[in-house]
Design a protein around this motif. Sequence first.
Motif, PDB file in Angstrom:
ATOM      1  N   LEU A  40      58.967 -12.882  17.353  1.00 54.96           N
ATOM      2  CA  LEU A  40      58.097 -13.646  18.246  1.00 54.96           C
ATOM      3  C   LEU A  40      58.939 -14.269  19.361  1.00 54.96           C
ATOM      4  CD1 LEU A  40      55.959 -15.370  15.481  1.00 54.96           C
ATOM      5  CD2 LEU A  40      55.426 -13.302  16.773  1.00 54.96           C
ATOM      6  N   PRO A  41      58.353 -14.519  20.530  1.00 52.48           N
ATOM      7  CA  PRO A  41      59.123 -14.940  21.699  1.00 52.48           C
ATOM      8  C   PRO A  41      59.626 -16.385  21.706  1.00 52.48           C
ATOM      9  CG  PRO A  41      56.799 -14.894  22.228  1.00 52.48           C
ATOM     10  CD  PRO A  41      56.941 -14.328  20.838  1.00 52.48           C
ATOM     11  N   ASP A  42      59.234 -17.203  20.741  1.00 53.08           N
ATOM     12  CA  ASP A  42      59.688 -18.596  20.723  1.00 53.08           C
ATOM     13  C   ASP A  42      59.632 -19.140  19.307  1.00 53.08           C
ATOM     14  OD1 ASP A  42      56.997 -19.420  20.189  1.00 53.08           O
ATOM     15  OD2 ASP A  42      56.572 -19.370  22.329  1.00 53.08           O
ATOM     16  N   ARG A  43      59.837 -20.458  19.162  1.00 54.89           N
ATOM     17  CA  ARG A  43      59.818 -21.078  17.833  1.00 54.89           C
ATOM     18  C   ARG A  43      58.621 -21.996  17.653  1.00 54.89           C
ATOM     19  NH1 ARG A  43      65.566 -23.879  17.401  1.00 54.89           N
ATOM     20  NH2 ARG A  43      64.669 -24.918  19.193  1.00 54.89           N
ATOM     21  N   GLU A  44      57.623 -21.895  18.494  1.00 49.48           N
ATOM     22  CA  GLU A  44      56.455 -22.769  18.430  1.00 49.48           C
ATOM     23  C   GLU A  44      55.563 -22.406  17.245  1.00 49.48           C
ATOM     24  OE1 GLU A  44      56.042 -25.379  20.464  1.00 49.48           O
ATOM     25  OE2 GLU A  44      57.972 -24.829  21.337  1.00 49.48           O
ATOM     26  N   ALA A  45      55.051 -23.427  16.571  1.00 50.57           N
ATOM     27  CA  ALA A  45      54.178 -23.206  15.412  1.00 50.57           C
ATOM     28  C   ALA A  45      52.931 -22.415  15.797  1.00 50.57           C
ATOM     29  CB  ALA A  45      53.786 -24.540  14.786  1.00 50.57           C
ATOM     30  N   ALA A  46      52.353 -22.710  16.952  1.00 50.01           N
ATOM     31  CA  ALA A  46      51.135 -22.018  17.376  1.00 50.01           C
ATOM     32  C   ALA A  46      51.380 -20.520  17.571  1.00 50.01           C
ATOM     33  CB  ALA A  46      50.596 -22.632  18.662  1.00 50.01           C
ATOM     34  N   THR A  47      52.540 -20.156  18.071  1.00 50.04           N
ATOM     35  CA  THR A  47      52.871 -18.741  18.269  1.00 50.04           C
ATOM     36  C   THR A  47      52.979 -18.027  16.930  1.00 50.04           C
ATOM     37  OG1 THR A  47      54.120 -19.315  20.253  1.00 50.04           O
ATOM     38  CG2 THR A  47      54.535 -17.156  19.318  1.00 50.04           C
ATOM     39  N   THR A  48      53.568 -18.680  15.953  1.00 51.74           N
ATOM     40  CA  THR A  48      53.724 -18.084  14.630  1.00 51.74           C
ATOM     41  C   THR A  48      52.394 -17.998  13.901  1.00 51.74           C
ATOM     42  OG1 THR A  48      55.949 -19.003  14.494  1.00 51.74           O
ATOM     43  CG2 THR A  48      54.961 -18.269  12.438  1.00 51.74           C
ATOM     44  N   ARG A  49      51.595 -19.031  14.001  1.00 49.91           N
ATOM     45  CA  ARG A  49      50.331 -19.109  13.276  1.00 49.91           C
ATOM     46  C   ARG A  49      49.293 -18.127  13.813  1.00 49.91           C
ATOM     47  NH1 ARG A  49      50.136 -24.292  12.980  1.00 49.91           N
ATOM     48  NH2 ARG A  49      49.548 -24.517  15.133  1.00 49.91           N
ATOM     49  N   GLU A  50      49.216 -17.953  15.108  1.00 54.50           N
ATOM     50  CA  GLU A  50      48.148 -17.172  15.724  1.00 54.50           C
ATOM     51  C   GLU A  50      48.023 -15.734  15.194  1.00 54.50           C
ATOM     52  OE1 GLU A  50      47.147 -15.389  20.069  1.00 54.50           O
ATOM     53  OE2 GLU A  50      47.944 -17.416  19.991  1.00 54.50           O
ATOM     54  N   PRO A  51      49.064 -14.902  15.258  1.00 54.45           N
ATOM     55  CA  PRO A  51      48.868 -13.518  14.803  1.00 54.45           C
ATOM     56  C   PRO A  51      48.705 -13.389  13.290  1.00 54.45           C
ATOM     57  CG  PRO A  51      51.146 -13.863  15.476  1.00 54.45           C
ATOM     58  CD  PRO A  51      50.388 -15.113  15.814  1.00 54.45           C
ATOM     59  N   TRP A  52      49.193 -14.365  12.545  1.00 54.72           N
ATOM     60  CA  TRP A  52      49.132 -14.292  11.092  1.00 54.72           C
ATOM     61  C   TRP A  52      47.922 -14.993  10.512  1.00 54.72           C
ATOM     62  CZ3 TRP A  52      52.450 -11.792   7.796  1.00 54.72           C
ATOM     63  CH2 TRP A  52      53.536 -11.187   8.412  1.00 54.72           C
TER      64      TRP A  52
END
Length: 58
Positions: A40-52
């Motif tokens: 993923l392009p960053d370490r933000e929680a929202a970025t990690t949570r969204e696709p999963w």
Amino acid sequence: MPGPGRTVAAGAASGFALRRRHSYATIIVDAETGERIGVLPDREAATTREPWQLRPCS
């Protein structure tokens, strides 16, 4: 992220620096096999949570 029809029973995520103090990413791996699933392009929680569509552990 896992493609259609692929399930992952347990995943692990770890943030790392692409360039010290400037650029960060997160790697997602299958915790059972160690296979890399995605980066993923960053370490933000929202970025990690969204696709999963993560949900809290019970």
